[in-house]
Design a protein around this motif. Structure first.
Motif, short mmCIF file in Angstrom:
data_model
loop_
_atom_site.label_atom_id
_atom_site.label_comp_id
_atom_site.label_asym_id
_atom_site.label_seq_id
_atom_site.Cartn_x
_atom_site.Cartn_y
_atom_site.Cartn_z
N ASP A 15 0.69 -1.22 0.01
CA ASP A 15 -0.10 0.15 -0.19
C ASP A 15 0.94 1.29 0.20
N PHE A 16 1.96 1.38 0.52
CA PHE A 16 2.94 2.21 0.84
C PHE A 16 3.64 2.64 -0.41
N LEU A 17 3.91 1.45 -1.29
CA LEU A 17 4.63 1.49 -2.33
C LEU A 17 3.63 2.16 -3.66
N VAL A 18 2.39 1.79 -3.38
CA VAL A 18 1.35 2.25 -4.41
C VAL A 18 1.11 3.69 -4.14
N GLN A 19 1.12 4.15 -2.85
CA GLN A 19 0.77 5.58 -2.81
C GLN A 19 2.20 6.32 -3.28
N TYR A 20 3.40 5.79 -2.84
CA TYR A 20 4.39 6.53 -3.09
C TYR A 20 4.76 6.50 -4.78
N ASN A 21 4.28 5.64 -5.65
CA ASN A 21 4.31 5.51 -6.88
C ASN A 21 3.43 6.63 -7.74
N LYS A 22 2.10 6.55 -6.89
CA LYS A 22 1.13 7.46 -7.38
C LYS A 22 1.57 9.00 -7.11
N LEU A 23 2.26 9.20 -6.05
CA LEU A 23 2.78 10.55 -5.94
C LEU A 23 3.72 11.04 -6.70
N SER A 24 4.75 10.04 -6.94
CA SER A 24 5.99 10.24 -7.87
C SER A 24 5.39 10.60 -9.31
N GLU A 25 4.44 9.90 -9.84
CA GLU A 25 4.06 9.91 -11.12
C GLU A 25 3.24 11.46 -11.16
N LEU A 26 2.34 11.49 -10.29
CA LEU A 26 1.67 13.19 -10.33
C LEU A 26 2.73 14.18 -10.37
N CYS A 27 3.48 14.07 -9.39
CA CYS A 27 4.49 15.15 -9.31
C CYS A 27 5.52 15.30 -10.44
N PHE A 28 5.75 14.32 -11.03
CA PHE A 28 6.95 14.26 -11.89
C PHE A 28 5.84 14.75 -13.39
N ASN A 29 4.71 14.43 -13.71
CA ASN A 29 3.81 14.71 -14.92
C ASN A 29 3.61 16.09 -14.73
N ASP A 30 3.50 16.79 -13.47
CA ASP A 30 2.98 18.25 -13.20
C ASP A 30 4.26 19.03 -13.36
N CYS A 31 5.37 18.50 -12.81
CA CYS A 31 6.57 19.45 -12.71
C CYS A 31 7.54 19.35 -13.51
N VAL A 32 7.99 18.07 -14.27
CA VAL A 32 9.02 17.94 -15.19
C VAL A 32 8.70 18.13 -16.52
N HIS A 33 9.35 19.19 -17.32
CA HIS A 33 8.89 19.40 -18.53
C HIS A 33 10.17 19.36 -19.63
N ASP A 34 11.15 19.52 -19.12
CA ASP A 34 12.40 19.68 -19.75
C ASP A 34 13.26 18.55 -19.67
N PHE A 35 13.31 17.83 -20.91
CA PHE A 35 14.21 16.43 -20.77
C PHE A 35 15.38 16.83 -21.63
N THR A 36 16.19 17.92 -21.84
CA THR A 36 17.06 18.16 -22.39
C THR A 36 18.62 18.19 -21.47
N ALA A 37 18.23 18.26 -20.24
CA ALA A 37 19.38 18.18 -19.16
C ALA A 37 19.34 17.14 -18.37
N ARG A 38 20.25 16.43 -17.56
CA ARG A 38 20.64 15.35 -16.68
C ARG A 38 19.61 15.67 -15.45
N THR A 39 19.88 17.01 -14.92
CA THR A 39 19.51 17.39 -13.91
C THR A 39 18.21 18.35 -13.87
N LEU A 40 17.45 18.39 -12.60
CA LEU A 40 16.42 19.23 -12.58
C LEU A 40 16.68 20.42 -12.67
N LYS A 41 15.88 21.48 -13.05
CA LYS A 41 15.79 22.74 -13.00
C LYS A 41 15.44 23.33 -11.75
N PRO A 42 16.03 24.13 -11.10
CA PRO A 42 15.55 24.90 -9.87
C PRO A 42 13.95 24.89 -9.74
N SER A 43 13.22 25.42 -10.91
CA SER A 43 11.75 25.32 -10.91
C SER A 43 11.21 24.22 -10.69
N GLU A 44 11.73 23.00 -11.58
CA GLU A 44 11.30 21.80 -11.56
C GLU A 44 11.38 21.23 -10.07
#
Length: 88
Positions: A15-44
């Motif tokens: 149950d913990f893993l399901v919630q963790y994965n759901k949260l990770s996917e939700l925040c990733f889809n909402d926040c990460v938009h630039d795939f040209t760099a290996r690291t996150l931008k400060p805004s991401e």
């Protein structure tokens, strides 16, 4: 208090893993938009932190309200049972 069985522990962990994965996917889809760099931008990075904190605060608040509702429902059931017992 009874100890959790191994099956209960596994279910809790799943149950913990399901919630963790759901949260990770939700925040990733909402926040990460630039795939040209290996690291996150400060805004991401800031967006993902805000997303996670908001999700956790909301989840905590919903759990708290659910607990309050359950306590009230239990009190109402107990009062009804006592009332029914006195009326017999």
């Amino acid at each position: 208090m009874a100890e959790m069985t191994e099956a209960d522990q596994i279910k809790t962990f799943k149950d913990f893993l399901v919630q963790y994965n759901k949260l990770s996917e939700l925040c990733f889809n909402d926040c990460v938009h630039d795939f040209t760099a290996r690291t996150l931008k400060p805004s991401e990075d800031k967006c993902t932190l805000n997303c996670m904190e908001k999700y956790l605060r909301t989840n905590q608040r919903v759990s708290q309200r659910f607990h309050e509702f359950q306590m009230l429902a239990n009190e109402n059931m107990l009062a009804l049972a006592q009332k029914s017992g006195q009326g017999s």
